[in-house]
Design an enzyme around this catalytic site. Structure first.
Site, mmCIF file in Angstrom:
data_model
loop_
_atom_site.group_PDB
_atom_site.id
_atom_site.type_symbol
_atom_site.label_atom_id
_atom_site.label_comp_id
_atom_site.label_asym_id
_atom_site.label_seq_id
_atom_site.Cartn_x
_atom_site.Cartn_y
_atom_site.Cartn_z
ATOM 1 N N LYS A 13 0.827 -1.219 0.000
ATOM 2 C CA LYS A 13 0.000 0.000 0.000
ATOM 3 C C LYS A 13 0.863 1.272 0.000
ATOM 4 O O LYS A 13 0.605 2.194 -0.753
ATOM 5 C CB LYS A 13 -0.921 0.041 1.239
ATOM 6 C CG LYS A 13 -1.877 -1.129 1.345
ATOM 7 C CD LYS A 13 -2.823 -0.966 2.525
ATOM 8 C CE LYS A 13 -2.163 -0.999 3.885
ATOM 9 N NZ LYS A 13 -1.536 -2.279 4.266
ATOM 10 N N ARG A 88 -9.284 0.404 9.384
ATOM 11 C CA ARG A 88 -8.794 -0.948 9.655
ATOM 12 C C ARG A 88 -9.869 -1.815 10.319
ATOM 13 O O ARG A 88 -9.651 -2.995 10.530
ATOM 14 C CB ARG A 88 -7.635 -0.881 10.650
ATOM 15 C CG ARG A 88 -6.259 -0.569 10.098
ATOM 16 C CD ARG A 88 -5.488 -1.759 9.756
ATOM 17 N NE ARG A 88 -4.127 -1.996 10.134
ATOM 18 C CZ ARG A 88 -3.044 -1.313 9.833
ATOM 19 N NH1 ARG A 88 -3.097 -0.182 9.234
ATOM 20 N NH2 ARG A 88 -1.855 -1.773 10.158
ATOM 21 N N ARG A 127 11.767 -6.821 5.361
ATOM 22 C CA ARG A 127 11.592 -5.372 5.190
ATOM 23 C C ARG A 127 12.378 -4.622 6.261
ATOM 24 O O ARG A 127 12.468 -5.053 7.386
ATOM 25 C CB ARG A 127 10.098 -5.029 5.321
ATOM 26 C CG ARG A 127 9.803 -3.561 5.087
ATOM 27 C CD ARG A 127 8.400 -3.375 4.615
ATOM 28 N NE ARG A 127 7.462 -3.218 5.712
ATOM 29 C CZ ARG A 127 6.198 -2.817 5.531
ATOM 30 N NH1 ARG A 127 5.735 -2.560 4.328
ATOM 31 N NH2 ARG A 127 5.403 -2.692 6.547
ATOM 32 N N ARG A 162 11.531 -3.112 12.178
ATOM 33 C CA ARG A 162 10.538 -2.614 13.125
ATOM 34 C C ARG A 162 10.225 -3.662 14.184
ATOM 35 O O ARG A 162 10.256 -4.860 13.904
ATOM 36 C CB ARG A 162 9.236 -2.259 12.377
ATOM 37 C CG ARG A 162 9.315 -0.931 11.674
ATOM 38 C CD ARG A 162 8.201 -0.667 10.706
ATOM 39 N NE ARG A 162 6.887 -1.166 11.067
ATOM 40 C CZ ARG A 162 5.813 -1.038 10.284
ATOM 41 N NH1 ARG A 162 5.909 -0.410 9.123
ATOM 42 N NH2 ARG A 162 4.654 -1.521 10.653
ATOM 43 N N ARG A 173 -0.127 -9.856 13.258
ATOM 44 C CA ARG A 173 -0.716 -8.745 12.475
ATOM 45 C C ARG A 173 -1.556 -9.282 11.315
ATOM 46 O O ARG A 173 -2.610 -8.732 10.999
ATOM 47 C CB ARG A 173 0.393 -7.828 11.935
ATOM 48 C CG ARG A 173 0.947 -6.896 13.001
ATOM 49 C CD ARG A 173 2.227 -6.254 12.543
ATOM 50 N NE ARG A 173 2.044 -5.292 11.473
ATOM 51 C CZ ARG A 173 3.019 -4.920 10.645
ATOM 52 N NH1 ARG A 173 4.223 -5.453 10.741
ATOM 53 N NH2 ARG A 173 2.784 -4.015 9.724
HETATM 54 P P1 AMP Z 1 1.050 -0.091 9.561
HETATM 55 O O1 AMP Z 1 2.345 0.624 9.347
HETATM 56 O O2 AMP Z 1 -0.086 0.485 8.775
HETATM 57 O O3 AMP Z 1 1.174 -1.582 9.396
HETATM 58 O O4 AMP Z 1 0.644 0.158 11.101
HETATM 59 C C1 AMP Z 1 1.493 -0.239 12.153
HETATM 60 C C2 AMP Z 1 0.681 -0.408 13.424
HETATM 61 O O5 AMP Z 1 0.044 0.840 13.760
HETATM 62 C C3 AMP Z 1 -0.471 -1.406 13.329
HETATM 63 O O6 AMP Z 1 -0.047 -2.735 13.552
HETATM 64 C C4 AMP Z 1 -1.383 -0.893 14.429
HETATM 65 O O7 AMP Z 1 -0.899 -1.223 15.714
HETATM 66 C C5 AMP Z 1 -1.265 0.618 14.285
HETATM 67 N N1 AMP Z 1 -2.258 1.173 13.327
HETATM 68 C C6 AMP Z 1 -2.007 1.788 12.137
HETATM 69 N N2 AMP Z 1 -3.147 2.181 11.548
HETATM 70 C C7 AMP Z 1 -4.153 1.799 12.380
HETATM 71 C C8 AMP Z 1 -5.571 1.905 12.315
HETATM 72 N N3 AMP Z 1 -6.193 2.487 11.277
HETATM 73 N N4 AMP Z 1 -6.289 1.391 13.355
HETATM 74 C C9 AMP Z 1 -5.684 0.815 14.412
HETATM 75 N N5 AMP Z 1 -4.355 0.672 14.527
HETATM 76 C C10 AMP Z 1 -3.577 1.165 13.526
#
Ligand code: AMP
Length: 215
Positions: A13, A88, A127, A162, A173
């Protein structure tokens, strides 16, 4: 363009969003990037979010909606936006629909990027991310390593794995995605907005989105 990019963590994405923003000046809004910035800056939001993020759990909807309500009203969203990692959950999607109605904004499309789980798992384990929160450039030690090992090509900061990209956290996840986020495809399908694009290369996904939007 005003798009939502759906897809599991590691579906590409962020990469797709970065290419698309260069086409028409729309902005990428990644809730993950915003939250990681807040964690590193040590803000109240960051302190609240960090535990959830490190475990690979979702941050509570109320925190996310607070962020998005103000972010979508910033001036740079006037040219359009690509929502990356938001919504999400179904409650976030419902709250977003109300918010967009209130702001008089109409989405063009919701793109569901569909990539097989084994490809995603491998991609996330390899990554690496620039630790500078103003940069957060993404690398892959197999397919897209930095020019100098361990250093970001763009800003020279260290690139790191990370905390939520260990095998255990990635598995969690992906399970969370299947349980909480995958149902959004049906939600947006009913609204006539969803387009599923199957592809493991970001170039192919970008080309398919451009073709759909006629740009
Ligand atoms: P991402 O980089 O989008 O994979 O986000 C990393 C982490 O941030 C996720 O595993 C969640 O803990 C948190 N996170 C990001 N976006 C959201 C969202 N829209 N709702 C809830 N948690 C989020």
């Amino acid at each position: 363009m005003k798009l939502i990019l759906l897809g599991a963590p590691g579906a590409g994405k962020g990469t797709v969003a970065k290419v698309l923003t260069s086409i028409d000046g729309s902005v990428q809004i990644s809730t993950g990037d915003i939250l990681r910035g807040a964690v590193q800056a040590g803000t109240e939001l960051g302190k609240e979010a960090q535990g959830y993020m490190d475990r690979g759990d979702l941050v509570p909807d109320s925190l996310i909606m607070g962020i998005m309500e103000s972010r979508l009203q910033e001036d740079d969203c006037a040219n359009g936006f690509l929502l990356d990692g938001f919504p999400r959950t179904i409650p976030q999607a419902e709250a977003l629909s109300l918010l967009l109605d209130k702001l008089n904004i109409k989405l063009d499309m919701v793109v569901d990027i569909d990539v097989p789980r084994d490809v995603i798992f491998d991609r996330l384990c390899t990554r690496r991310t620039c630790e500078n929160t103003d940069c957060q450039a993404i690398y892959n030690i197999k397919s897209m390593p930095p020019k100098v090992e361990g250093k970001c090509d763009k800003c020279g900061s260290a690139i790191v794995q990370r905390a939520d990209e260990t095998e255990e956290a990635i598995g969690h996840r992906l399970d969370t995605y299947n349980e909480k986020t995958a149902p959004l495809a049906g939600f947006y399908d009913k609204l006539g907005l969803k387009k599923t694009i199957t592809g493991t290369s970001s170039e192919a996904v970008v080309a398919a989105i451009r073709a759909e939007l006629g740009i």
